[in-house]
Enzyme design. Structure first.
Site, PDB file in Angstrom:
ATOM      1  N   GLN A  23       0.804  -1.222   0.000  1.00  0.00           N
ATOM      2  CA  GLN A  23       0.000   0.000   0.000  1.00  0.00           C
ATOM      3  C   GLN A  23       0.838   1.275   0.000  1.00  0.00           C
ATOM      4  OE1 GLN A  23      -2.684  -1.717   3.324  1.00  0.00           O
ATOM      5  NE2 GLN A  23      -4.072  -0.469   2.121  1.00  0.00           N
ATOM      6  N   ARG A  80       3.665   0.008  13.110  1.00  0.00           N
ATOM      7  CA  ARG A  80       3.369  -1.297  12.528  1.00  0.00           C
ATOM      8  C   ARG A  80       3.497  -1.191  11.012  1.00  0.00           C
ATOM      9  NH1 ARG A  80      -2.154  -3.935  11.089  1.00  0.00           N
ATOM     10  NH2 ARG A  80      -1.336  -5.929  10.383  1.00  0.00           N
ATOM     11  N   HIS A 124       1.084  -9.140   4.645  1.00  0.00           N
ATOM     12  CA  HIS A 124      -0.076  -8.252   4.480  1.00  0.00           C
ATOM     13  C   HIS A 124      -0.454  -8.315   2.997  1.00  0.00           C
ATOM     14  CE1 HIS A 124      -2.227  -4.718   6.584  1.00  0.00           C
ATOM     15  NE2 HIS A 124      -2.825  -4.860   5.424  1.00  0.00           N
ATOM     16  N   ASN A 168      -1.742 -10.681   8.450  1.00  0.00           N
ATOM     17  CA  ASN A 168      -2.777  -9.669   8.635  1.00  0.00           C
ATOM     18  C   ASN A 168      -4.124 -10.178   8.122  1.00  0.00           C
ATOM     19  OD1 ASN A 168      -3.674  -6.801   9.120  1.00  0.00           O
ATOM     20  ND2 ASN A 168      -4.211  -7.022   6.966  1.00  0.00           N
ATOM     21  N   GLU A 169      -5.118 -10.138   8.978  1.00  0.00           N
ATOM     22  CA  GLU A 169      -6.505 -10.408   8.599  1.00  0.00           C
ATOM     23  C   GLU A 169      -6.680 -11.634   7.703  1.00  0.00           C
ATOM     24  OE1 GLU A 169      -8.067  -6.753   6.923  1.00  0.00           O
ATOM     25  OE2 GLU A 169      -8.177  -5.827   8.883  1.00  0.00           O
ATOM     26  N   ASN A 291      -8.005  -5.693  14.533  1.00  0.00           N
ATOM     27  CA  ASN A 291      -8.262  -4.622  13.565  1.00  0.00           C
ATOM     28  C   ASN A 291      -9.763  -4.378  13.582  1.00  0.00           C
ATOM     29  OD1 ASN A 291      -5.580  -5.079  12.902  1.00  0.00           O
ATOM     30  ND2 ASN A 291      -5.956  -5.607  10.762  1.00  0.00           N
ATOM     31  N   TYR A 293     -13.025  -1.900  12.477  1.00  0.00           N
ATOM     32  CA  TYR A 293     -13.574  -0.791  11.691  1.00  0.00           C
ATOM     33  C   TYR A 293     -15.040  -0.530  12.009  1.00  0.00           C
ATOM     34  CZ  TYR A 293      -9.148  -0.560   9.339  1.00  0.00           C
ATOM     35  OH  TYR A 293      -7.813  -0.394   9.100  1.00  0.00           O
ATOM     36  N   GLU A 353      -5.219  -2.061  14.152  1.00  0.00           N
ATOM     37  CA  GLU A 353      -5.723  -1.115  13.144  1.00  0.00           C
ATOM     38  C   GLU A 353      -7.035  -0.538  13.649  1.00  0.00           C
ATOM     39  OE1 GLU A 353      -6.254  -2.449   9.068  1.00  0.00           O
ATOM     40  OE2 GLU A 353      -4.336  -3.504   9.095  1.00  0.00           O
ATOM     41  N   TRP A 400      -4.851   3.153  11.772  1.00  0.00           N
ATOM     42  CA  TRP A 400      -4.737   3.006  10.320  1.00  0.00           C
ATOM     43  C   TRP A 400      -5.221   4.302   9.708  1.00  0.00           C
ATOM     44  CZ3 TRP A 400      -2.375  -0.635   7.478  1.00  0.00           C
ATOM     45  CH2 TRP A 400      -2.506  -0.493   6.097  1.00  0.00           C
ATOM     46  N   GLU A 407      -5.529   1.836  -1.399  1.00  0.00           N
ATOM     47  CA  GLU A 407      -6.572   1.111  -0.664  1.00  0.00           C
ATOM     48  C   GLU A 407      -7.120  -0.045  -1.524  1.00  0.00           C
ATOM     49  OE1 GLU A 407      -7.513   0.814   2.393  1.00  0.00           O
ATOM     50  OE2 GLU A 407      -9.335  -0.324   1.988  1.00  0.00           O
ATOM     51  N   TRP A 408      -6.234  -0.996  -1.880  1.00  0.00           N
ATOM     52  CA  TRP A 408      -6.638  -2.235  -2.541  1.00  0.00           C
ATOM     53  C   TRP A 408      -7.549  -1.965  -3.741  1.00  0.00           C
ATOM     54  CZ3 TRP A 408      -2.862  -4.895  -0.846  1.00  0.00           C
ATOM     55  CH2 TRP A 408      -2.448  -4.774   0.469  1.00  0.00           C
TER      56      TRP A 408
HETATM   57  C1  PNW Z   1      -7.904  -3.640   6.335  1.00  0.00           C
HETATM   58  N1  PNW Z   1     -13.856  -5.842   5.081  1.00  0.00           N
HETATM   59  O1  PNW Z   1      -8.599  -4.147   5.222  1.00  0.00           O
HETATM   60  C2  PNW Z   1      -6.449  -3.839   5.952  1.00  0.00           C
HETATM   61  O2  PNW Z   1      -5.674  -4.488   6.909  1.00  0.00           O
HETATM   62  C3  PNW Z   1      -5.788  -2.613   5.440  1.00  0.00           C
HETATM   63  O3  PNW Z   1      -4.757  -2.981   4.572  1.00  0.00           O
HETATM   64  C4  PNW Z   1      -6.800  -1.695   4.796  1.00  0.00           C
HETATM   65  O4  PNW Z   1      -6.223  -0.621   4.132  1.00  0.00           O
HETATM   66  C5  PNW Z   1      -7.736  -1.239   5.899  1.00  0.00           C
HETATM   67  O5  PNW Z   1      -8.316  -2.333   6.590  1.00  0.00           O
HETATM   68  C6  PNW Z   1      -8.862  -0.325   5.420  1.00  0.00           C
HETATM   69  O6  PNW Z   1      -9.700  -1.016   4.524  1.00  0.00           O
HETATM   70  C7  PNW Z   1      -9.926  -4.515   5.239  1.00  0.00           C
HETATM   71  O7  PNW Z   1     -14.314  -6.284   4.013  1.00  0.00           O
HETATM   72  C8  PNW Z   1     -10.477  -4.912   4.050  1.00  0.00           C
HETATM   73  O8  PNW Z   1     -14.556  -5.821   6.103  1.00  0.00           O
HETATM   74  C9  PNW Z   1     -11.775  -5.355   3.993  1.00  0.00           C
HETATM   75  C10 PNW Z   1     -12.538  -5.397   5.143  1.00  0.00           C
HETATM   76  C11 PNW Z   1     -11.994  -4.990   6.350  1.00  0.00           C
HETATM   77  C12 PNW Z   1     -10.669  -4.549   6.392  1.00  0.00           C
END
Ligand code: PNW
Length: 448
Positions: A23, A80, A124, A168-169, A291, A293, A353, A400, A407-408
């Site tokens: 990233q 990190r 990652h 990671n995740e 992590n 969100y 995160e 984060w 962002e992917w």
């Molecule tokens: C995480 N979802 O990604 C990653 O660890 C980071 O690289 C990324 O930039 C960050 O969160 C923000 O998106 C995610 O589908 C990707 O719930 C997808 C999901 C959650 C986290």
């Protein structure tokens, strides 16, 4: 006297920032780096919404001194980051690439010289493409390759890296990468992608063993957790939520901490679990990385759907520019329930995160006014402070992200950083949230 303008975390609580190699680094073909599945995926037309790639990204590979100086300015004490596997082993196996190791060597030394304790993630998401060509995480032998890679890193860096995270995740890797194909390698296997989840779990355990054998003092994880809220109290919605909760949260958490899979998933994994695997996965962890969100709202899918659950809009909360609901209470609640459920099986927690996408850029005066990010961080840190008061052992918060980045599948359209990046000039501009984070850290009673 404590400063009520800011959330107050206990003495010794660690503040940091978080990033990942693909990233931010760029330098996609430099110094012997091999291609990863994200190089391939991002260069495939139609996969990234703005057509961008991580070829240059934030050019951190060449600008890491400037980025470490920003961390010093922030006053964080931890950082990190992730190590790019194909920089270390361009095809995912065999001898290490000296120039790849040297890059992380320089980075780690400059972090330490600037008061930043390194927290290194081994994976990652940038799997060497050569391994994917052999089946990637569907192929059990990728686990052996990962353990070899972990040993190389441990031998070189265990003397200076404070905390290690193998993967990671893993839930996002398996679901987004192999079940629904929104992420690299873009496979759409639905339930047939499940072996990936088990292989990632075993790879986590094998890497933890290899890292410890090389002298690593602290090994944890970084699992994405989302509280799951049923769309209604209808039995079908509740049942679908329970299944999705097991797949998203339980699939990795339970084997890592308890050495078993959630009961509902066991029949689906019978054929891939080999003798000894569950013991391998359940390595003692020095910290449990979360992590976080947002919560997700789940409902039952129609009869003919490919998956039995579906995502519903979570109403009644403000959202970030990414459309993700902002629910700090759910973090507090989840942490308290997590502790109540796992008690002695739970190591200290680190928030590895937490952050939000807001996409404003510099105004006419060059100021990036991201008050919403300040509010987000403030509310989530207060939620954590309350959870700690209720007895949950949370030791750190790595937001984060340090800076806007790739962002992917969203390319450069979602900005999660405390620092704004101009992707044309690569100029770094600290946002208002950067100054707030620095002031908040400085206002702590005594911080580590
Ligand atoms: C995480 N979802 O990604 C990653 O660890 C980071 O690289 C990324 O930039 C960050 O969160 C923000 O998106 C995610 O589908 C990707 O719930 C997808 C999901 C959650 C986290």
């Amino acid at each position: 006297m404590s400063d009520q303008r800011f959330p107050q975390l206990p003495p010794g609580f660690r503040f940091g920032t978080s990033t990942a190699s693909y990233q931010i680094e760029g330098a996609a073909t430099e110094d012997g780096k091999g291609p990863s599945i994200w190089d391939t995926f991002a260069h495939t037309p139609g996969k990234i919404i703005d057509g961008s790639t991580g070829d240059v990204a934030c050019d951190h590979y060449h600008r890491h001194d400037e980025d470490v100086a920003l961390m010093k300015q922030l006053g964080t004490r931890g950082y990190r980051f992730s190590i790019s596997w194909p920089r270390i082993q361009p095809t995912g196996s065999g001898a290490a690439n000296a120039k790849g190791l040297d890059f992380y060597d320089r980075l780690i030394d400059s972090l330490l010289a600037s008061g930043q304790q390194p927290m290194a993630t081994l994976y990652h998401w940038d799997l060497p493409q050569a391994l994917e060509d052999d089946g990637g995480w569907l192929n059990r032998s990728t686990i052996d390759r990962f353990a070899d890679y972990a040993a190389i890193l441990g031998e070189r860096f265990a003397d200076r890296v404070e905390h290690w995270i193998p993967i990671n995740e893993p839930n996002v890797v398996s679901m987004m990468g192999y079940s629904i194909g929104f992420h690299a390698p873009g496979k759409v296997l639905m339930f047939d992608g499940l072996p990936v989840a088990h292989h990632l779990n075993v790879a986590h355990g094998r890497a933890a063993i290899a890292l410890r054998a090389a002298g690593a003092a602290s090994v944890g994880c970084a699992n994405n957790h989302a509280p799951m809220w049923p769309a209604s109290d209808d039995a079908a919605d509740v049942g679908a939520t329970k299944l999705f909760d097991a797949m998203w949260n339980g699939m990795f958490l339970e084997p890592m901490l308890l050495g078993r899979y959630p009961v509902d998933l066991q029949p689906l994994l019978e054929d891939v679990i080999k003798d000894g695997d569950l013991a391998t996965i359940r390595q003692p962890l020095d910290f449990y990385g979360v992590n976080y969100y947002n919560p997700m709202r789940i409902g039952a899918a129609p009869e003919d759907a490919e998956m039995p659950f579906e995502f519903r809009e979570l109403l009644g909360y403000p959202t970030t520019d990414f459309g993700w609901p902002i629910v700090p209470d759910a973090l507090r609640e989840w942490l308290i329930m997590f502790r109540a459920r796992f008690r002695a099986a739970l190591p200290p927690i680190m928030i590895t995160e937490s952050g939000c996408a807001y996409n404003m850029g510099p105004d006419a005066n060059g100021v990036v006014d991201d008050q919403q990010r300040i509010d987000y961080l403030d509310a989530h840190l207060r939620a954590i402070a309350t959870a700690i008061e209720r007895g949950v052992d949370v030791r750190g918060y790595y937001t984060w992200s340090l800076m806007d980045n790739f962002e992917w599948s969203e390319g450069f359209t979602q900005r999660f950083g405390l620092v704004h990046i101009d992707y044309d000039t690569l100029v770094r501009t600290p946002k208002r949230s950067f100054q707030w984070y620095a002031d908040m850290i400085a206002a702590q009673p005594a911080h580590d």
